[in-house]
Design a protein around this motif. Structure first.
Motif, PDB file in Angstrom:
ATOM      1  N   VAL A 179       9.799   7.056  -8.100  1.00 27.18           N
ATOM      2  CA  VAL A 179      10.234   6.072  -7.810  1.00 27.18           C
ATOM      3  C   VAL A 179      10.959   5.499  -8.878  1.00 27.18           C
ATOM      4  CG1 VAL A 179      10.438   3.787  -6.481  1.00 27.18           C
ATOM      5  CG2 VAL A 179       8.921   5.634  -5.443  1.00 27.18           C
ATOM      6  N   ARG A 180       9.760   5.325  -9.823  1.00 27.57           N
ATOM      7  CA  ARG A 180      10.381   4.404 -11.244  1.00 27.57           C
ATOM      8  C   ARG A 180      11.260   5.298 -11.981  1.00 27.57           C
ATOM      9  NH1 ARG A 180      10.493   4.248 -16.440  1.00 27.57           N
ATOM     10  NH2 ARG A 180       9.580   6.681 -16.674  1.00 27.57           N
ATOM     11  N   SER A 181      11.245   6.572 -12.122  1.00 29.18           N
ATOM     12  CA  SER A 181      12.226   7.243 -12.834  1.00 29.18           C
ATOM     13  C   SER A 181      13.497   7.805 -11.848  1.00 29.18           C
ATOM     14  CB  SER A 181      11.848   8.496 -13.334  1.00 29.18           C
ATOM     15  OG  SER A 181      11.153   9.593 -12.472  1.00 29.18           O
ATOM     16  N   PHE A 184      11.576   0.463  -4.405  1.00 26.26           N
ATOM     17  CA  PHE A 184      11.144   0.940  -3.185  1.00 26.26           C
ATOM     18  C   PHE A 184      11.489  -0.299  -2.451  1.00 26.26           C
ATOM     19  CE2 PHE A 184       6.626   1.020  -0.583  1.00 26.26           C
ATOM     20  CZ  PHE A 184       7.399   1.535   0.623  1.00 26.26           C
ATOM     21  N   GLU A 185      12.617  -0.312  -1.407  1.00 29.26           N
ATOM     22  CA  GLU A 185      13.118  -1.425  -0.863  1.00 29.26           C
ATOM     23  C   GLU A 185      12.262  -1.642   0.497  1.00 29.26           C
ATOM     24  OE1 GLU A 185      14.697  -4.646  -0.937  1.00 29.26           O
ATOM     25  OE2 GLU A 185      15.773  -3.213  -2.541  1.00 29.26           O
ATOM     26  N   HIS A 186      11.241  -2.283   0.259  1.00 32.18           N
ATOM     27  CA  HIS A 186      10.141  -2.480   1.504  1.00 32.18           C
ATOM     28  C   HIS A 186       9.308  -3.455   1.229  1.00 32.18           C
ATOM     29  CE1 HIS A 186       7.137  -1.774   4.313  1.00 32.18           C
ATOM     30  NE2 HIS A 186       6.300  -1.983   3.557  1.00 32.18           N
ATOM     31  N   ALA A 220       2.546   2.560   3.810  1.00 32.78           N
ATOM     32  CA  ALA A 220       2.257   4.151   3.203  1.00 32.78           C
ATOM     33  C   ALA A 220       3.135   5.123   3.864  1.00 32.78           C
ATOM     34  CB  ALA A 220       0.815   4.555   3.511  1.00 32.78           C
ATOM     35  N   ILE A 221       3.384   5.101   5.372  1.00 31.48           N
ATOM     36  CA  ILE A 221       4.138   5.865   5.920  1.00 31.48           C
ATOM     37  C   ILE A 221       5.787   5.807   5.333  1.00 31.48           C
ATOM     38  CG2 ILE A 221       5.485   6.259   8.125  1.00 31.48           C
ATOM     39  CD1 ILE A 221       3.066   5.212   9.384  1.00 31.48           C
ATOM     40  N   LYS A 222       6.265   4.713   4.910  1.00 31.24           N
ATOM     41  CA  LYS A 222       7.439   4.375   4.569  1.00 31.24           C
ATOM     42  C   LYS A 222       7.585   4.837   2.955  1.00 31.24           C
ATOM     43  CE  LYS A 222      10.082   1.057   5.603  1.00 31.24           C
ATOM     44  NZ  LYS A 222      10.307  -0.557   5.721  1.00 31.24           N
ATOM     45  N   LEU A 223       6.601   4.851   2.193  1.00 35.01           N
ATOM     46  CA  LEU A 223       6.422   5.129   0.900  1.00 35.01           C
ATOM     47  C   LEU A 223       6.357   6.809   0.852  1.00 35.01           C
ATOM     48  CD1 LEU A 223       6.212   4.628  -2.311  1.00 35.01           C
ATOM     49  CD2 LEU A 223       3.802   4.109  -1.930  1.00 35.01           C
ATOM     50  N   ALA A 224       5.610   7.205   1.615  1.00 33.20           N
ATOM     51  CA  ALA A 224       5.690   8.842   1.708  1.00 33.20           C
ATOM     52  C   ALA A 224       6.973   9.325   1.966  1.00 33.20           C
ATOM     53  CB  ALA A 224       4.839   9.319   3.052  1.00 33.20           C
ATOM     54  N   ARG A 225       7.979   8.637   2.833  1.00 33.78           N
ATOM     55  CA  ARG A 225       9.249   9.236   3.166  1.00 33.78           C
ATOM     56  C   ARG A 225       9.949   8.953   1.947  1.00 33.78           C
ATOM     57  NH1 ARG A 225      13.674  11.768   4.580  1.00 33.78           N
ATOM     58  NH2 ARG A 225      15.594  10.194   4.873  1.00 33.78           N
ATOM     59  N   HIS A 226       9.923   7.519   1.211  1.00 36.03           N
ATOM     60  CA  HIS A 226      10.619   7.256   0.197  1.00 36.03           C
ATOM     61  C   HIS A 226      10.281   8.328  -1.033  1.00 36.03           C
ATOM     62  CE1 HIS A 226      13.340   4.837  -2.216  1.00 36.03           C
ATOM     63  NE2 HIS A 226      12.291   4.396  -3.070  1.00 36.03           N
ATOM     64  N   TYR A 227       9.141   8.701  -1.044  1.00 41.51           N
ATOM     65  CA  TYR A 227       8.820   9.692  -2.398  1.00 41.51           C
ATOM     66  C   TYR A 227       9.683  10.848  -1.944  1.00 41.51           C
ATOM     67  CZ  TYR A 227       6.047  13.285  -4.805  1.00 41.51           C
ATOM     68  OH  TYR A 227       5.975  14.338  -5.569  1.00 41.51           O
ATOM     69  N   PHE A 228       9.884  11.363  -0.931  1.00 42.76           N
ATOM     70  CA  PHE A 228      10.544  12.678  -0.765  1.00 42.76           C
ATOM     71  C   PHE A 228      12.168  12.315  -1.031  1.00 42.76           C
ATOM     72  CE2 PHE A 228       6.706  14.092   0.983  1.00 42.76           C
ATOM     73  CZ  PHE A 228       6.349  15.308   0.410  1.00 42.76           C
ATOM     74  N   VAL A 229      12.492  11.498  -0.538  1.00 45.26           N
ATOM     75  CA  VAL A 229      14.025  11.001  -0.903  1.00 45.26           C
ATOM     76  C   VAL A 229      14.025  11.117  -2.442  1.00 45.26           C
ATOM     77  CG1 VAL A 229      15.839   9.228  -0.661  1.00 45.26           C
ATOM     78  CG2 VAL A 229      14.332   9.940   1.376  1.00 45.26           C
ATOM     79  N   GLU A 230      13.426  10.365  -2.974  1.00 43.47           N
ATOM     80  CA  GLU A 230      13.341  10.134  -4.494  1.00 43.47           C
ATOM     81  C   GLU A 230      13.328  11.280  -5.232  1.00 43.47           C
ATOM     82  OE1 GLU A 230      14.350   7.801  -5.987  1.00 43.47           O
ATOM     83  OE2 GLU A 230      13.367   6.051  -5.569  1.00 43.47           O
ATOM     84  N   THR A 231      12.504  12.580  -4.708  1.00 44.81           N
ATOM     85  CA  THR A 231      12.455  13.912  -5.243  1.00 44.81           C
ATOM     86  C   THR A 231      13.519  14.869  -4.625  1.00 44.81           C
ATOM     87  OG1 THR A 231      10.557  14.152  -3.670  1.00 44.81           O
ATOM     88  CG2 THR A 231      10.159  13.311  -5.957  1.00 44.81           C
ATOM     89  N   GLY A 232      14.535  14.637  -4.046  1.00 41.90           N
ATOM     90  CA  GLY A 232      15.265  15.372  -3.673  1.00 41.90           C
ATOM     91  C   GLY A 232      15.291  16.285  -2.392  1.00 41.90           C
ATOM     92  N   ALA A 261      -1.351   4.078  -4.680  1.00 44.94           N
ATOM     93  CA  ALA A 261      -0.695   5.432  -4.807  1.00 44.94           C
ATOM     94  C   ALA A 261      -0.842   6.194  -6.087  1.00 44.94           C
ATOM     95  CB  ALA A 261       0.805   5.209  -4.624  1.00 44.94           C
ATOM     96  N   THR A 262      -0.918   7.543  -6.168  1.00 49.52           N
ATOM     97  CA  THR A 262      -0.965   8.291  -7.390  1.00 49.52           C
ATOM     98  C   THR A 262      -0.025   7.791  -8.283  1.00 49.52           C
ATOM     99  OG1 THR A 262       0.326  10.054  -6.441  1.00 49.52           O
ATOM    100  CG2 THR A 262      -1.945  10.188  -6.233  1.00 49.52           C
ATOM    101  N   GLY A 263       0.115   8.314  -9.703  1.00 49.09           N
ATOM    102  CA  GLY A 263       0.844   7.952 -10.634  1.00 49.09           C
ATOM    103  C   GLY A 263       2.257   8.850 -10.619  1.00 49.09           C
ATOM    104  N   GLU A 264       1.989   9.959  -9.949  1.00 49.33           N
ATOM    105  CA  GLU A 264       2.937  10.769  -9.686  1.00 49.33           C
ATOM    106  C   GLU A 264       4.000  10.357  -8.378  1.00 49.33           C
ATOM    107  OE1 GLU A 264       3.974  15.244  -7.434  1.00 49.33           O
ATOM    108  OE2 GLU A 264       2.053  14.481  -7.911  1.00 49.33           O
ATOM    109  N   ILE A 265       3.449   9.707  -7.327  1.00 46.54           N
ATOM    110  CA  ILE A 265       4.299   8.850  -6.554  1.00 46.54           C
ATOM    111  C   ILE A 265       5.168   7.784  -7.058  1.00 46.54           C
ATOM    112  CG2 ILE A 265       4.421   7.557  -4.573  1.00 46.54           C
ATOM    113  CD1 ILE A 265       2.300   9.387  -3.472  1.00 46.54           C
ATOM    114  N   HIS A 266       4.302   6.891  -7.966  1.00 48.58           N
ATOM    115  CA  HIS A 266       4.974   5.979  -8.788  1.00 48.58           C
ATOM    116  C   HIS A 266       5.987   6.218  -9.758  1.00 48.58           C
ATOM    117  CE1 HIS A 266       5.032   2.633 -12.063  1.00 48.58           C
ATOM    118  NE2 HIS A 266       5.073   1.820 -11.119  1.00 48.58           N
ATOM    119  N   GLU A 267       5.697   7.351 -10.452  1.00 44.57           N
ATOM    120  CA  GLU A 267       6.691   8.022 -11.499  1.00 44.57           C
ATOM    121  C   GLU A 267       7.962   8.324 -10.837  1.00 44.57           C
ATOM    122  OE1 GLU A 267       8.570   8.846 -14.600  1.00 44.57           O
ATOM    123  OE2 GLU A 267       7.032   7.489 -14.605  1.00 44.57           O
TER     124      GLU A 267
END
Length: 445
Positions: A292-294, A299-301, A108-120, A284-290
């Motif tokens: 990363v998907r788009s 999610f290299e983990h 969860a911690i790494k995915l939170a970080r990854h989400y913000f990398v993906e969203t600029g 995770a929410t659909g927003e987080i999944h989307e």
């Protein structure tokens, strides 16, 4: 019975007993002694009881088909993800499977970080936790943990995550003199975000009902709605750690449902497989999944046993058993009876400071002086003494971990039975607990 062991046990001084077998809510040791398990396996894991035949059949059937899938997905993983998403709060629709709670919180911690990398927003990387919390023993999860004694030996290795005040009404230092909670502990989350700089903060992580670090600590009804507002204001993800409190234990599907608050990520474990196989998950929410998907699409983990088909088949069978037998409702009904019974039996004892919790997650704090809330000296090990005395009386409870009062001192313990417990079994537990508290009280007061 002395055991010639080559196991590098957690406790190398005190010898553990040897389990023989278990059935329903009872456990037998090798010497033939039967115990009523009001601790859900000691680690608050067992949700549906031991030896449930349909779970064993699901394990056996999946093992015959395939027990490890390598580079493939599997029907048990896909189906469990669908049904777990349906079980979770609305909008949390995608699941990543792991092997347990520490892995879930690390993910969860790494995915939170990854989400913000993906969203600029790559500057957002820090996680804010709370004091009197426990999120796991991996280094990321331990960095977010606010349990001083668990952090102490590894402090030089931990990430520089900050911690907000806990919603600990019994020992609140922010509004203790007020008649009601002022939600200053929730506002402290905002203070931490501003101190770190909102542009640097990715997530806030909290247990809806605290487990190992302060068993049974329950936040004020307004706490999580306020925290949600704060997180939204500063574009910070809300992670709720439901490793211990989730999967029906508190009388709701997830404990956060008591607050009517939607998190961005839920970590779960323990009761998800009821101890039949190692399993945990992040929802995770659909927003987080989307995002990363788009974005990168990756999610290299991961962990070797993440999504293991055998464990997922077990988890699916456990979830269906919980729903088929309406065990969440039983956890609510019998859990309410449990907490009320404990309060009635020992709530006025001179060394009982607080009885709190939700459902099948009851915490009791014991103190040397009720008037001042002075904790016992740690050398006395009062919580462990009470647990040992209960075991001598044929009932297993959770001794928890010391340090809840100030990080170093403080004794809380838990009564956390499987969801299948009956009122008669609660009565048996409370009877043993009352005697244990009385006996230990005579020794230490």
């Amino acid at each position: 019975m002395t055991i010639d062991t080559r196991v590098f046990h957690r406790d190398l001084v005190h010898e553990q007993g040897m389990v023989s077998h278990a059935s329903g809510v009872h456990v037998w040791d090798k010497e033939g002694t039967c115990y009523l398990d009001a601790s859900s396996g000691g680690n608050v894991v067992i949700s549906i009881g031991y030896g449930v035949e349909e779970i064993i059949e699901a394990m056996s059937e999946q093992a015959r088909r395939v027990s490890f899938s390598g580079g493939f997905t599997s029907e048990p993983q896909e189906q469990l993800a669908r049904e777990l998403a349906d079980f979770a709060p609305e909008g949390l629709d995608y699941v990543r499977f792991v092997s347990g709670g520490s892995e879930a919180n690390e993910t969860a911690i790494k995915l939170a970080r990854h989400y913000f990398v993906e969203t600029g927003k790559p500057g957002k990387h820090k996680v804010i936790g709370r004091w009197r919390s426990y999120h796991g023993n991996t280094l990321g999860a331990l960095s977010a943990t606010g349990h001083v004694l668990r952090r102490h030996g590894y402090a030089p290795m931990l990430l520089p995550f900050t911690h907000a005040a806990p919603p600990y009404r019994y020992r609140c230092q922010l509004c203790a003199t007020r008649d009601a909670c002022t939600l200053s502990c929730a506002d402290d989350v905002e203070r931490m975000i501003l101190n770190e700089g909102p542009e640097n903060v990715a997530a806030f992580i909290a247990e809806p009902v605290v487990g190992a670090a302060a068993m049974g600590m329950v936040a004020d009804p307004g706490y999580f709605p306020r925290v949600r507002e704060i997180c939204d204001k500063y574009d910070v993800l809300l992670i709720v750690d439901e490793v211990l409190s989730g999967m029906g234990r508190t009388g709701r599907n997830f404990a956060i449902d008591h607050w009517g608050t939607k998190p961005d990520l839920i970590s779960c474990g323990k009761g998800i497989s009821s101890g039949y196989s190692p399993l945990g998950a992040v929802i995770a929410t659909g927003e987080i999944h989307e995002a990363v998907r788009s974005g990168s699409g990756m999610f290299e983990h991961g962990f070797t046993y993440g999504g293991n088909p055998l464990s997922c088949a077990v988890g699916l069978a456990v979830l269906r058993h919980i729903e088929k037998h309406d065990l969440v409702a039983n956890a609510a009904e019998v859990g309410t009876y449990l907490i009320e019974s404990v309060q009635q039996a020992i709530g006025d004892h001179p060394m009982v400071g607080e009885v709190s919790g939700l459902g099948m997650l009851c915490g009791i704090e014991v103190v040397a002086d009720r008037a001042t809330k002075q904790p016992f000296a740690s050398a006395l090990g009062v919580n462990k003494r009470i647990a040992r005395r209960c075991q001598e009386l044929g009932v297993l409870i959770n001794p928890s971990f010391s340090g809840n009062a100030d990080g170093y001192l403080g004794d809380r313990f838990g009564i956390c039975p499987p969801y299948t417990f009956t009122r008669d079994q609660v009565d048996e537990t409370v009877s043993a607990l009352t005697r244990a508290v009385t006996d230990v009280g005579k020794e230490v007061m």
